[in-house]
Design a protein around this motif. Structure first.
Motif, PDB file in Angstrom:
ATOM      1  N   HIS A  11       6.208  13.845   8.843  1.00 45.70           N
ATOM      2  CA  HIS A  11       5.309  14.210   7.749  1.00 45.70           C
ATOM      3  C   HIS A  11       3.848  13.927   8.029  1.00 45.70           C
ATOM      4  O   HIS A  11       2.973  14.585   7.476  1.00 45.70           O
ATOM      5  N   ILE A  12       3.564  12.914   8.862  1.00 44.14           N
ATOM      6  CA  ILE A  12       2.145  12.658   9.139  1.00 44.14           C
ATOM      7  C   ILE A  12       1.718  13.416  10.388  1.00 44.14           C
ATOM      8  O   ILE A  12       0.695  14.069  10.420  1.00 44.14           O
ATOM      9  N   PHE A  13       2.580  13.372  11.421  1.00 44.75           N
ATOM     10  CA  PHE A  13       2.259  14.135  12.619  1.00 44.75           C
ATOM     11  C   PHE A  13       2.841  15.550  12.554  1.00 44.75           C
ATOM     12  O   PHE A  13       2.716  16.323  13.489  1.00 44.75           O
ATOM     13  N   HIS A  14       3.510  15.835  11.462  1.00 41.15           N
ATOM     14  CA  HIS A  14       4.023  17.183  11.210  1.00 41.15           C
ATOM     15  C   HIS A  14       4.880  17.756  12.325  1.00 41.15           C
ATOM     16  O   HIS A  14       4.724  18.924  12.688  1.00 41.15           O
ATOM     17  N   ILE A  24       2.089   8.108   3.232  1.00 43.29           N
ATOM     18  CA  ILE A  24       1.088   7.354   4.006  1.00 43.29           C
ATOM     19  C   ILE A  24       1.155   5.884   3.626  1.00 43.29           C
ATOM     20  O   ILE A  24       1.128   5.004   4.485  1.00 43.29           O
ATOM     21  N   ALA A  25       1.266   5.617   2.327  1.00 41.62           N
ATOM     22  CA  ALA A  25       1.335   4.221   1.882  1.00 41.62           C
ATOM     23  C   ALA A  25       2.532   3.529   2.520  1.00 41.62           C
ATOM     24  O   ALA A  25       2.444   2.373   2.936  1.00 41.62           O
ATOM     25  N   VAL A  73       3.928   4.120   5.405  1.00 42.41           N
ATOM     26  CA  VAL A  73       3.658   3.807   6.808  1.00 42.41           C
ATOM     27  C   VAL A  73       2.714   2.611   6.895  1.00 42.41           C
ATOM     28  O   VAL A  73       2.925   1.681   7.679  1.00 42.41           O
ATOM     29  N   LEU A  74       1.695   2.616   6.059  1.00 43.91           N
ATOM     30  CA  LEU A  74       0.729   1.509   6.080  1.00 43.91           C
ATOM     31  C   LEU A  74       1.417   0.182   5.729  1.00 43.91           C
ATOM     32  O   LEU A  74       1.282  -0.814   6.445  1.00 43.91           O
ATOM     33  N   LEU A 133      -6.889   2.305   7.859  1.00 37.60           N
ATOM     34  CA  LEU A 133      -5.665   2.854   8.444  1.00 37.60           C
ATOM     35  C   LEU A 133      -5.089   3.925   7.519  1.00 37.60           C
ATOM     36  O   LEU A 133      -4.635   4.972   7.973  1.00 37.60           O
ATOM     37  N   TYR A 134      -5.148   3.657   6.229  1.00 41.66           N
ATOM     38  CA  TYR A 134      -4.635   4.628   5.253  1.00 41.66           C
ATOM     39  C   TYR A 134      -5.397   5.946   5.381  1.00 41.66           C
ATOM     40  O   TYR A 134      -4.817   7.018   5.521  1.00 41.66           O
ATOM     41  N   ILE A 137      -4.905  12.367   9.890  1.00 41.14           N
ATOM     42  CA  ILE A 137      -3.977  12.982  10.851  1.00 41.14           C
ATOM     43  C   ILE A 137      -3.078  13.962  10.135  1.00 41.14           C
ATOM     44  O   ILE A 137      -2.856  15.087  10.565  1.00 41.14           O
ATOM     45  N   MET A 138      -2.600  13.530   8.979  1.00 36.44           N
ATOM     46  CA  MET A 138      -1.680  14.364   8.211  1.00 36.44           C
ATOM     47  C   MET A 138      -2.343  15.705   7.920  1.00 36.44           C
ATOM     48  O   MET A 138      -1.733  16.755   8.041  1.00 36.44           O
ATOM     49  N   THR A 173      -3.037  17.822  11.294  1.00 42.73           N
ATOM     50  CA  THR A 173      -1.901  18.370  12.035  1.00 42.73           C
ATOM     51  C   THR A 173      -1.033  19.266  11.173  1.00 42.73           C
ATOM     52  O   THR A 173       0.026  19.672  11.608  1.00 42.73           O
ATOM     53  N   LEU A 218      -4.531   7.720   8.659  1.00 39.59           N
ATOM     54  CA  LEU A 218      -3.233   8.403   8.651  1.00 39.59           C
ATOM     55  C   LEU A 218      -3.335   9.678   7.829  1.00 39.59           C
ATOM     56  O   LEU A 218      -2.790  10.721   8.188  1.00 39.59           O
ATOM     57  N   GLY A 219      -4.058   9.581   6.715  1.00 33.75           N
ATOM     58  CA  GLY A 219      -4.238  10.750   5.865  1.00 33.75           C
ATOM     59  C   GLY A 219      -4.920  11.861   6.630  1.00 33.75           C
ATOM     60  O   GLY A 219      -4.560  13.034   6.514  1.00 33.75           O
TER      61      GLY A 219
END
Ligand code: SF4
Ligand code: SF4
Lengths: 311, 434
Positions: free
Chosen positions: B76-79, B193-194, B196-197, A272-273, A279-280, A283, A276-277
């Motif tokens: 920040h992740i989906f910007h 990210i951490a 969110v996880l 998951l980490y 996607i970051m 995008t 997510l990275g």
């Protein structure tokens, strides 16, 4: 990677987070067969003398001490529960008019919910079968009390600074000296038998076979919640003596399966980490064209993405 | 970077005095707890070892702090940069929310001074759900403080003023701030990210806590997918919390709320709510618990209240664009979602929980309510104080321009910057700007 692939990947990662489904076929990971000691309680022999309660208080330095206070039979008018000052109590039930007495205490489960629940391993199922409590680890969250399927552990709510979880200790100190628990030693009618659990189960079944009229054909604790070290023989189902009706699956089964599948070698969290990275990274420039589509389009998109990660 | 500034407002208002007195009452009971024990101020007992301190302070507190990670993920992740104006307030809420969960636990834990024990490898308890919750919350709290560091740096870098002899340390502090400033930006992505996880992990595990009590829980709530439901409802309540805060903060500080951003969040929420709802209903059908709905009693009433008042009603309200674009209506819908999630946590931990040998139902004692209310009041006060000290709220202090205009500025600036670099999407940018 286009959006469709994204969604697929999301689904795959998400699935790992859905408990139960992915891991339902796994055997209970924490299950551990302990062949330790136990006590067989033959409720058909008990005379309700409450001497075991008295001996327990003596052995564990509990406050209520004088023998005379245990000769008081008015205690039977209400159904009592063990508490912080009484590790065991004898209750009277009259399912068919005749009194039947049954001693209640921690069952020392084979797969104890309290030990599985405890956040700091203050509860431990020892190799000899005893479920022991170590107050020096405990932080007093009381999750063990929440989790116990027999509603046994009690708490010292009026102790401001050093409260303990209290329950039957199986008289650990006596066991270490090679003696039987205090309640077993004092019982005047041999209602309690102390020994190896597997031998006690065999003994219980022999008793049932020899006296099929005296007992129902069920040893309470042989299979309940995965088995318990304390076992009961009775003339009526134990549920009529106010013992809980429980299935055979150990209580911690489901939660531990969930836990262990979410954290299987830390793969799902790391995946998951990484995801997510990714996607970051992917995008990082996209907001420009997204903005141009207008706000509601963005919102819908956000829904899709947000919803995707979570499911 | 987001442009935010400390709010300039008087701190002491009548409302603040009311909050202060609630805090004092809470402190009074908390002191009694440390002198005479948990039993002295609560109705907790061996039948109900957990009360509102767990259901509200911990479970609801953690759920309502979910705005921190959902907005961080969005911006920040989906910007989705236009939402950046909401990130700092949500971050601050999460930071304070989790800090107060920890504070609340100090009252509830019998041996509060052992709260650090889960960090000791010798006491690690891999099969305990609570252990996972504890560890994730501790790590997440750390991550939240790290995420907040840039705000502190922004506030104090180059203007450190220490009183008296402390002034000697000015150089050191400035150096540290500059160090943070230089390094934080580079590694912040890892922490975001951490965060969110970690949130996904412990939000779901909070639900898993009650999976271990199949014999003590009402079937309307006890399901093996409780962790999934908790995660989904936490995500669904994240944005409504941001909406509530933004509209309220705008009101108390006399500014225009960022309606443009908030209403598009509202739309997201309605979708999240309906997904949650379908999972809940699907689970009930699969497990065959629907008949329990028709069993009159407190449980079925609370369940219907939770689902209708907290999920269906706000979900339907947020479908309407008219409601989404009016601040009071949007606020009402968001409050309903918050109410629904809090009620769900109370239901799961208290209403559904039935001890085998219950003699009477649990109801919180005055002391428990006072401590919880005191914590919430303190949280609001500290929040108020923090936004006046730190640049949290996205505002233009010199003029009265709304945040939307400000957001537009940022976008334009970004677009300008990008124009010089030939890219696939330049055409789009140019078209919009011309
Ligand atoms: S009866 Fe309760 S306290 Fe005793 S071992 Fe089993 S789960 Fe633990
Ligand atoms: S109260 Fe103590 S023994 Fe019980 S679960 Fe919490 S830490 Fe473990």
């Amino acid at each position: 990677m286009d959006r469709r692939e994204f969604t697929k990947l999301l689904g795959a990662t998400g699935l790992a987070l859905v408990p139960g489904k992915a891991a339902a076929s796994d055997p209970h990971p924490h299950a551990r067969k302990v062949d330790g000691i136990g006590v067989l309680v033959d409720t058909t022999l008990c005379i309700g003398c409450r001497k075991c309660e008295w001996a327990c208080n003596q052995s564990n330095n509990l406050p209520e001490q004088p023998l005379s206070s245990f000769e008081n039979k008015s205690a039977f008018t209400s159904n009592r529960r063990p508490d912080a000052a009484h590790y065991t109590v004898v209750n009277e039930s009259r399912p068919d008019g005749e009194p039947i007495w049954a001693k209640v205490q921690c069952m020392h489960c084979q797969d104890p919910a309290c030990a599985s629940a405890c956040i700091v391993t203050a509860f431990d199922k020892r190799d000899d079968g005893v479920v022991a409590y170590d107050a020096s680890r405990c932080m007093g969250c009381r999750y063990c009390i929440v989790s116990c399927p027999f509603q046994i552990p009690a708490y010292e709510y009026d102790n401001a600074l050093t409260p303990q979880v209290r329950k039957c200790t199986f008289c650990l100190e006596r066991l270490d000296e090679g003696r039987a628990p205090a309640c077993v030693s004092i019982c005047p009618v041999e209602c309690l038998t102390y020994g190896r659990r597997d031998e006690l189960i065999a003994l219980a079944h022999r008793k049932i076979a020899r006296n099929p009229d005296r007992y129902i054909d069920h040893v309470y604790g042989e299979h309940e919640v995965g088995g318990t070290s304390w076992l009961y023989l009775s003339s009526v189902p134990m549920t009529e003596l106010d013992f809980p009706e429980l299935g055979d699956a150990p209580v911690p089964c489901v939660t531990e399966t969930i836990q262990h599948s979410i954290f299987k070698n830390f793969v799902p969290p790391l995946a998951l980490y990484a995801f997510l990275g990714q996607i970051m990274w992917l995008t990082r420039d996209r907001e420009q064209d997204a903005e141009a589509e207008g706000s509601d389009a963005v919102a819908t998109q956000a829904v899709r993405d947000q919803g995707g990660t979570t499911l | 970077m987001i442009k935010a500034a400390p709010v300039q407002r008087k701190f002491l208002t009548p409302g603040v005095y009311v909050l202060l007195s609630i805090v004092l009452i809470g402190v009074f009971f908390a002191v009694r707890r440390f002198l005479f024990g948990i039993g002295a101020i609560s109705n907790l007992n061996d039948q109900y070892p957990w009360g509102i301190w767990i259901a509200i302070d911990v479970a609801s507190g953690v759920a309502l702090a979910a705005g921190g990670f959902t907005t961080a993920a969005l911006a920040h992740i989906f910007h989705r940069h236009r939402y950046e104006a909401l990130v700092r307030p949500a971050l601050l809420t999460a930071l304070l929310g989790y800090t107060f969960v920890a504070l609340g636990l100090l009252v509830d834990l019998g041996r509060f001074y052992n709260i650090w024990h889960p960090l000791m490898p010798s006491m690690w308890s891999g099969h305990s759900v609570l252990f996972e919750v504890g560890i994730c919350v501790m790590f997440y709290l750390t991550v939240l403080y790290i995420e907040f560091m840039p705000v502190v740096v922004e506030r104090f870098m180059g203007r450190v003023a220490l009183p008296g002899w402390l002034a000697h340390f000015k150089g050191v502090v400035e150096f540290l701030l500059r160090l943070f400033d230089r390094t934080l930006g580079r590694v912040m992505a890892l922490f975001i990210i951490a965060g969110v996880l970690l949130s996904c992990l412990h939000q779901s595990s909070l639900g898993a806590l009650m999976v271990i009590v199949p014999y003590k829980m009402h079937p309307l709530w006890h399901t093996p997918i409780l962790p999934l439901l908790f995660l989904m409802s936490a995500i669904a309540v994240g944005f409504p919390m941001v909406i509530v805060e933004s509209i309220w903060a705008a009101r108390t500080f006399g500014r225009k709320p960022e309606m443009h951003l908030l209403s598009s969040l509202g739309k997201t929420v309605s979708v999240l709510l309906f997904v949650y709802f379908s999972f809940k209903v699907g689970d009930m059908i699969i497990r065959g618990t629907v008949p329990w709905l028709f069993q009159p009693g407190l449980e079925s009433f609370m369940f219907v209240l939770e689902m209708v008042g907290g999920v269906i009603l706000p979900g339907a309200m947020l479908l309407s664009s008219r409601i989404r674009h009016s601040a009071p209506h949007l606020l009402a819908a968001a409050l309903l979602v918050v109410f629904g999630v809090v009620l769900n946590r109370i239901n799961v931990f208290l209403v559904a929980y039935k001890p085998l040998y219950a003699t009477e139902r649990y109801f919180p004692a005055i002391g428990e309510i006072a401590v919880t209310a005191g914590l919430i009041a303190t949280l609001i006060l500290v929040y108020r104080l923090m936004v006046t000290v730190f640049p949290v709220m996205a505002v233009e202090t010199e003029s009265d321009r709304s945040v939307e205009e400000w957001a537009h500025d940022v976008e334009t600036k970004r677009a300008d910057q990008r124009m010089s670099v030939p890219r696939g999407n330049t055409a789009v940018t140019q078209r919009r700007d011309s």
